[in-house]
Design a protein around this motif. Structure first.
Motif, PDB file in Angstrom:
ATOM      1  N   SER A 157      -9.196  -5.223  -6.127  1.00 18.84           N
ATOM      2  CA  SER A 157      -8.534  -5.035  -7.416  1.00 18.84           C
ATOM      3  C   SER A 157      -9.192  -3.869  -8.151  1.00 18.84           C
ATOM      4  CB  SER A 157      -8.658  -6.306  -8.262  1.00 18.84           C
ATOM      5  OG  SER A 157      -8.296  -6.053  -9.599  1.00 18.84           O
ATOM      6  N   ARG A 158      -8.403  -2.865  -8.515  1.00 20.48           N
ATOM      7  CA  ARG A 158      -8.959  -1.711  -9.225  1.00 20.48           C
ATOM      8  C   ARG A 158      -9.601  -2.105 -10.542  1.00 20.48           C
ATOM      9  NH1 ARG A 158      -4.654   3.316  -8.633  1.00 20.48           N
ATOM     10  NH2 ARG A 158      -4.826   3.555  -6.353  1.00 20.48           N
ATOM     11  N   ASP A 159      -9.015  -3.074 -11.214  1.00 22.04           N
ATOM     12  CA  ASP A 159      -9.549  -3.504 -12.511  1.00 22.04           C
ATOM     13  C   ASP A 159     -10.958  -4.057 -12.383  1.00 22.04           C
ATOM     14  OD1 ASP A 159      -7.144  -2.761 -13.619  1.00 22.04           O
ATOM     15  OD2 ASP A 159      -6.310  -4.801 -13.612  1.00 22.04           O
ATOM     16  N   ALA A 160     -11.259  -4.640 -11.232  1.00 22.44           N
ATOM     17  CA  ALA A 160     -12.568  -5.277 -11.049  1.00 22.44           C
ATOM     18  C   ALA A 160     -13.599  -4.341 -10.417  1.00 22.44           C
ATOM     19  CB  ALA A 160     -12.414  -6.522 -10.176  1.00 22.44           C
ATOM     20  N   HIS A 161     -13.167  -3.175  -9.940  1.00 24.95           N
ATOM     21  CA  HIS A 161     -14.077  -2.314  -9.180  1.00 24.95           C
ATOM     22  C   HIS A 161     -15.301  -1.899  -9.993  1.00 24.95           C
ATOM     23  CE1 HIS A 161     -15.524   0.596  -6.314  1.00 24.95           C
ATOM     24  NE2 HIS A 161     -15.515   1.514  -7.263  1.00 24.95           N
ATOM     25  N   ASP A 162     -15.097  -1.427 -11.218  1.00 25.16           N
ATOM     26  CA  ASP A 162     -16.226  -0.969 -12.037  1.00 25.16           C
ATOM     27  C   ASP A 162     -17.192  -2.105 -12.326  1.00 25.16           C
ATOM     28  OD1 ASP A 162     -15.204   1.565 -12.018  1.00 25.16           O
ATOM     29  OD2 ASP A 162     -14.306   1.433 -14.017  1.00 25.16           O
ATOM     30  N   HIS A 163     -16.651  -3.301 -12.540  1.00 28.15           N
ATOM     31  CA  HIS A 163     -17.518  -4.463 -12.791  1.00 28.15           C
ATOM     32  C   HIS A 163     -18.375  -4.767 -11.558  1.00 28.15           C
ATOM     33  CE1 HIS A 163     -15.575  -5.324 -16.601  1.00 28.15           C
ATOM     34  NE2 HIS A 163     -14.400  -5.303 -16.003  1.00 28.15           N
ATOM     35  N   LEU A 164     -17.785  -4.647 -10.373  1.00 26.68           N
ATOM     36  CA  LEU A 164     -18.532  -4.900  -9.143  1.00 26.68           C
ATOM     37  C   LEU A 164     -19.627  -3.848  -8.957  1.00 26.68           C
ATOM     38  CD1 LEU A 164     -18.880  -6.490  -6.496  1.00 26.68           C
ATOM     39  CD2 LEU A 164     -17.229  -4.921  -5.444  1.00 26.68           C
ATOM     40  N   VAL A 165     -19.307  -2.589  -9.204  1.00 25.72           N
ATOM     41  CA  VAL A 165     -20.292  -1.509  -9.073  1.00 25.72           C
ATOM     42  C   VAL A 165     -21.482  -1.760  -9.999  1.00 25.72           C
ATOM     43  CG1 VAL A 165     -20.710   0.947  -9.497  1.00 25.72           C
ATOM     44  CG2 VAL A 165     -18.645   0.220  -8.290  1.00 25.72           C
ATOM     45  N   ARG A 166     -21.206  -2.158 -11.229  1.00 24.51           N
ATOM     46  CA  ARG A 166     -22.302  -2.424 -12.179  1.00 24.51           C
ATOM     47  C   ARG A 166     -23.131  -3.633 -11.745  1.00 24.51           C
ATOM     48  NH1 ARG A 166     -18.389  -0.747 -16.072  1.00 24.51           N
ATOM     49  NH2 ARG A 166     -17.712  -2.892 -16.451  1.00 24.51           N
ATOM     50  N   ALA A 167     -22.467  -4.640 -11.167  1.00 23.75           N
ATOM     51  CA  ALA A 167     -23.199  -5.827 -10.709  1.00 23.75           C
ATOM     52  C   ALA A 167     -24.136  -5.482  -9.564  1.00 23.75           C
ATOM     53  CB  ALA A 167     -22.225  -6.922 -10.284  1.00 23.75           C
ATOM     54  N   ILE A 168     -23.704  -4.595  -8.659  1.00 27.30           N
ATOM     55  CA  ILE A 168     -24.560  -4.182  -7.540  1.00 27.30           C
ATOM     56  C   ILE A 168     -25.704  -3.306  -8.028  1.00 27.30           C
ATOM     57  CG2 ILE A 168     -24.608  -2.833  -5.402  1.00 27.30           C
ATOM     58  CD1 ILE A 168     -21.710  -3.763  -4.921  1.00 27.30           C
ATOM     59  N   ALA A 169     -25.452  -2.477  -9.041  1.00 24.36           N
ATOM     60  CA  ALA A 169     -26.477  -1.570  -9.560  1.00 24.36           C
ATOM     61  C   ALA A 169     -27.548  -2.296 -10.369  1.00 24.36           C
ATOM     62  CB  ALA A 169     -25.828  -0.487 -10.414  1.00 24.36           C
ATOM     63  N   PRO A 221     -35.512  -1.946 -15.829  1.00 22.57           N
ATOM     64  CA  PRO A 221     -36.003  -3.002 -14.934  1.00 22.57           C
ATOM     65  C   PRO A 221     -34.852  -3.625 -14.148  1.00 22.57           C
ATOM     66  CG  PRO A 221     -35.765  -3.871 -17.144  1.00 22.57           C
ATOM     67  CD  PRO A 221     -35.438  -2.398 -17.233  1.00 22.57           C
ATOM     68  N   PRO A 222     -35.150  -4.240 -12.995  1.00 28.93           N
ATOM     69  CA  PRO A 222     -34.096  -4.898 -12.219  1.00 28.93           C
ATOM     70  C   PRO A 222     -33.572  -6.122 -12.949  1.00 28.93           C
ATOM     71  CG  PRO A 222     -36.256  -5.331 -11.268  1.00 28.93           C
ATOM     72  CD  PRO A 222     -36.464  -4.323 -12.345  1.00 28.93           C
ATOM     73  N   ARG A 223     -32.252  -6.336 -12.844  1.00 32.18           N
ATOM     74  CA  ARG A 223     -31.633  -7.455 -13.537  1.00 32.18           C
ATOM     75  C   ARG A 223     -30.731  -8.242 -12.590  1.00 32.18           C
ATOM     76  NH1 ARG A 223     -27.900  -6.187 -16.400  1.00 32.18           N
ATOM     77  NH2 ARG A 223     -27.640  -3.979 -15.876  1.00 32.18           N
ATOM     78  N   VAL A 224     -30.551  -9.514 -12.902  1.00 33.61           N
ATOM     79  CA  VAL A 224     -29.583 -10.360 -12.208  1.00 33.61           C
ATOM     80  C   VAL A 224     -28.223 -10.123 -12.847  1.00 33.61           C
ATOM     81  CG1 VAL A 224     -28.912 -12.740 -11.712  1.00 33.61           C
ATOM     82  CG2 VAL A 224     -31.320 -12.071 -11.617  1.00 33.61           C
ATOM     83  N   ALA A 225     -27.160 -10.117 -12.058  1.00 36.30           N
ATOM     84  CA  ALA A 225     -25.823  -9.894 -12.608  1.00 36.30           C
ATOM     85  C   ALA A 225     -24.811 -10.778 -11.891  1.00 36.30           C
ATOM     86  CB  ALA A 225     -25.424  -8.420 -12.468  1.00 36.30           C
ATOM     87  N   CYS A 226     -23.671 -10.965 -12.535  1.00 32.70           N
ATOM     88  CA  CYS A 226     -22.607 -11.785 -11.950  1.00 32.70           C
ATOM     89  C   CYS A 226     -21.261 -11.208 -12.352  1.00 32.70           C
ATOM     90  CB  CYS A 226     -22.724 -13.236 -12.441  1.00 32.70           C
ATOM     91  SG  CYS A 226     -21.450 -14.341 -11.769  1.00 32.70           S
ATOM     92  N   VAL A 227     -20.335 -11.174 -11.414  1.00 36.16           N
ATOM     93  CA  VAL A 227     -18.972 -10.734 -11.688  1.00 36.16           C
ATOM     94  C   VAL A 227     -18.015 -11.699 -10.984  1.00 36.16           C
ATOM     95  CG1 VAL A 227     -18.935  -9.144  -9.710  1.00 36.16           C
ATOM     96  CG2 VAL A 227     -17.389  -8.764 -11.613  1.00 36.16           C
ATOM     97  N   PHE A 267     -19.462 -13.534  -7.635  1.00 38.80           N
ATOM     98  CA  PHE A 267     -20.330 -12.594  -6.923  1.00 38.80           C
ATOM     99  C   PHE A 267     -21.585 -12.381  -7.771  1.00 38.80           C
ATOM    100  CE2 PHE A 267     -21.704  -8.441  -5.394  1.00 38.80           C
ATOM    101  CZ  PHE A 267     -21.398  -8.463  -4.039  1.00 38.80           C
ATOM    102  N   LYS A 268     -22.718 -12.929  -7.307  1.00 40.56           N
ATOM    103  CA  LYS A 268     -23.973 -12.858  -8.063  1.00 40.56           C
ATOM    104  C   LYS A 268     -24.978 -11.975  -7.322  1.00 40.56           C
ATOM    105  CE  LYS A 268     -24.020 -17.349  -7.919  1.00 40.56           C
ATOM    106  NZ  LYS A 268     -24.425 -18.764  -8.033  1.00 40.56           N
ATOM    107  N   THR A 269     -25.610 -11.043  -8.031  1.00 41.72           N
ATOM    108  CA  THR A 269     -26.587 -10.143  -7.421  1.00 41.72           C
ATOM    109  C   THR A 269     -27.965 -10.371  -8.036  1.00 41.72           C
ATOM    110  OG1 THR A 269     -26.115  -8.374  -9.022  1.00 41.72           O
ATOM    111  CG2 THR A 269     -24.850  -8.375  -6.968  1.00 41.72           C
ATOM    112  N   PHE A 270     -28.996 -10.125  -7.228  1.00 46.29           N
ATOM    113  CA  PHE A 270     -30.355 -10.275  -7.728  1.00 46.29           C
ATOM    114  C   PHE A 270     -31.303  -9.401  -6.903  1.00 46.29           C
ATOM    115  CE2 PHE A 270     -29.185 -13.632  -4.821  1.00 46.29           C
ATOM    116  CZ  PHE A 270     -30.212 -13.668  -3.888  1.00 46.29           C
ATOM    117  N   PRO A 271     -32.407  -8.960  -7.514  1.00 47.39           N
ATOM    118  CA  PRO A 271     -33.358  -8.107  -6.790  1.00 47.39           C
ATOM    119  C   PRO A 271     -34.141  -8.899  -5.758  1.00 47.39           C
ATOM    120  CG  PRO A 271     -34.193  -8.614  -8.979  1.00 47.39           C
ATOM    121  CD  PRO A 271     -32.800  -9.179  -8.912  1.00 47.39           C
ATOM    122  N   VAL A 272     -34.622  -8.207  -4.740  1.00 47.28           N
ATOM    123  CA  VAL A 272     -35.468  -8.812  -3.716  1.00 47.28           C
ATOM    124  C   VAL A 272     -36.903  -8.433  -4.012  1.00 47.28           C
ATOM    125  CG1 VAL A 272     -36.058  -8.824  -1.267  1.00 47.28           C
ATOM    126  CG2 VAL A 272     -33.659  -8.812  -1.973  1.00 47.28           C
TER     127      VAL A 272
END
Length: 370
Positions: A229-241, A247-253, A266-271
Motif C-alpha cells: 500500500s503506497r499510503d503505508a510505505h512511508d510509515h514502514l520506512v520510518r519504522a525500519i529506520a 538514539p535507537p528506538r522501538v517502532a510499530c506500524v 510490524f514492530k521493529t527494535f534494535p539488536v
C-alpha cells in the motif's frame, strides 16, 4: 613482517571468538600485510524467494570505504575479476598476475579508469570460508598504484596465516548460525514472522513465516522492504529506520486498510549484544504478526471469561470480541444485537472483570487465548 602478520591474524580470531565487529582487526591485518586496505566480500547463494535479497556483502577498511561505495553504487566499468578470480579453499592468495597478463591490465577499463584514479592497483585474494547456506567469503588485500605488485615472498608470508583466518571465519559463521537457529525456533514457535536488517536497513534474512507475508502485505526487492500500500510505505520506512537511528528506538506500524478484516502489525527494535558474523550484520529486527478480525467469538475464550469472572454468556461474548480488537459496533453486528445492548453488556463485563479501558481488556483477553 611474519610476527606482525601472526599477531594481526590472531586479532581476527579474537574478534570471531568474542562475536565483535571485524573492522578494527581487519585494518590491523591489512597494515601488517603491507596493503593500502582490505575488503571482505561474501556472495550469498540464491533461492527462489531469497533472490529478492542483495546477495553481496562487503566490509572494507576505512582506507577503501569511498572506493567501495562508488563500486557498489555502480560507478565502475565491468569488473573482470568477478569472472576470472575465484580461488578455492585449497588455494592460497592469488594475485592479478596469476589471472591477467600485464597487457590485459593496461587495457582494461576497470583497472585504468576506475581503480587507478582512486589509487588502487594490485590485489591478492583468497577464499577464507564457504557454506551452502551463507555463501563464499573472500579476503582481498589491495595495494596502491605507488606500491609494487606482491612478490612471491610476500604471498608466502600471508599464505602462512590463512589457516588462522579461515578458522576465525568458520567460528564466526558457526556462532551466528547457532544463534539464528535459536531465534528462528523461538519466533516460529510463537507464530511470529522475523525480519533481520543490516545497518543500512536492508533485509539480510527472514524466517519462513516472514516469507509468507511477501507478496501479501510486503514487497521485497534487492533487500529493500516496502509496503504494497503506497499510503503505508512511508510509515514502514520510518519504522525500519527507527532502531537504526541515534538514539535507537522501538517502532510499530500497522499495515492494511483500517476497515480490513486482516492487518499486519510490524514492530521493529534494535539488536544489542547479538553475536555477529564478520560483517556485524544484524543491526535491527522486526517482528510481524497478522491480526485477523474474528468472526463469532471462540467458545473456549467465552467459557474462560464466563467461569473466571461470573459473566453471562452475552457479556462474555461481547468482552471476548472487544478484547480481540473488534470495535463495539462490529461486535454488535457480529452478534446480531443492537449497539446499545452491546454497550450495556460491555459495561457490565468491565465492572465484573475490574478493568476500565479497552486496552486493559485486550491485554487480559490476549493472555487467556488458547
Amino acid at each position: 613482517m611474519a610476527t606482525d602478520l601472526t599477531e594481526a591474524s590472531n586479532g581476527l580470531l579474537e574478534a570471531a571468538l568474542l562475536g565483535s565487529d571485524w573492522r578494527e582487526a581487519l585494518s590491523t591485518y591489512s597494515d601488517a600485510a603491507g596493503a593500502k586496505g582490505a575488503t571482505l566480500v561474501r556472495y550469498q547463494p540464491r533461492d527462489v524467494l531469497k533472490s529478492r535479497l542483495h546477495n553481496e556483502f562487503v566490509l572494507s577498511t576505512d582506507s577503501l570505504a569511498s572506493s567501495v561505495a562508488d563500486y557498489l553504487a555502480g560507478q565502475a566499468p565491468p569488473d573482470p575479476r568477478i569472472a576470472r578470480v575465484s580461488p578455492r579453499l585449497s588455494d592460497g592468495f592469488v594475485t592479478d598476475f596469476d589471472q591477467f597478463t600485464p597487457d590485459e591490465i593496461r587495457r582494461d577499463a576497470f583497472y585504468e579508469e576506475f581503480l587507478r584514479p582512486r589509487d588502487v592497483r594490485w590485489h591478492a585474494c583468497a577464499r577464507i570460508d564457504t557454506s551452502s547456506r551463507v555463501g563464499d567469503l573472500y579476503l582481498s588485500l589491495k595495494r596502491s598504484a605507488k606500491q609494487e605488485h606482491y612478490s612471491h615472498a610476500e604471498i608466502r608470508a600471508i599464505d602462512a596465516c590463512l589457516p588462522t583466518i579461515r578458522m576465525a571465519a568458520a567460528i564466526s559463521r558457526t556462532i551466528l548460525q547457532a544463534e539464528q537457529r535459536g531465534k528462528n525456533s523461538v519466533f516460529d514457535g510463537r507464530g511470529e514472522a522475523l525480519f533481520e536488517f543490516d545497518v543500512r536497513g536492508r533485509v539480510i534474512d527472514f524466517n519462513a513465516l516472514a516469507g509468507r507475508l511477501i507478496g501479501d502485505f510486503l514487497d521485497l526487492s534487492r533487500g529493500h522492504l516496502s509496503a504494497l500500500s503506497r499510503d503505508a510505505h512511508d510509515h514502514l520506512v520510518r519504522a525500519i529506520a527507527a532502531p537504526l537511528g541515534v538514539p535507537p528506538r522501538v517502532a510499530c506500524v500497522v499495515l492494511g486498510d483500517a476497515g480490513s478484516d486482516r492487518r499486519l502489525i510490524f514492530k521493529t527494535f534494535p539488536v544489542v549484544g547479538s553475536a555477529h558474523d564478520v560483517f556485524g550484520a544484524t543491526a535491527a529486527m522486526a517482528v510481524a504478526t497478522v491480526w485477523e478480525r474474528p468472526g463469532w467469538p471462540p467458545d473456549t475464550l467465552v467459557a474462560s471469561l464466563r467461569e473466571s469472572f461470573g459473566l453471562t454468556n452475552a457479556e462474555a461474548r461481547v468482552a471476548a470480541l472487544v478484547g480481540l480488537g473488534v470495535s463495539l459496533a462490529q461486535s454488535a453486528a457480529t452478534l446480531r444485537i443492537g449497539l446499545g445492548t452491546a454497550r450495556n453488556y460491555f459495561k457490565a463485563a468491565q465492572a465484573k472483570i475490574g478493568v476500565s479501558r479497552q486496552a486493559e481488556l485486550a491485554h487480559l483477553v490476549g493472555s487467556m487465548k488458547v
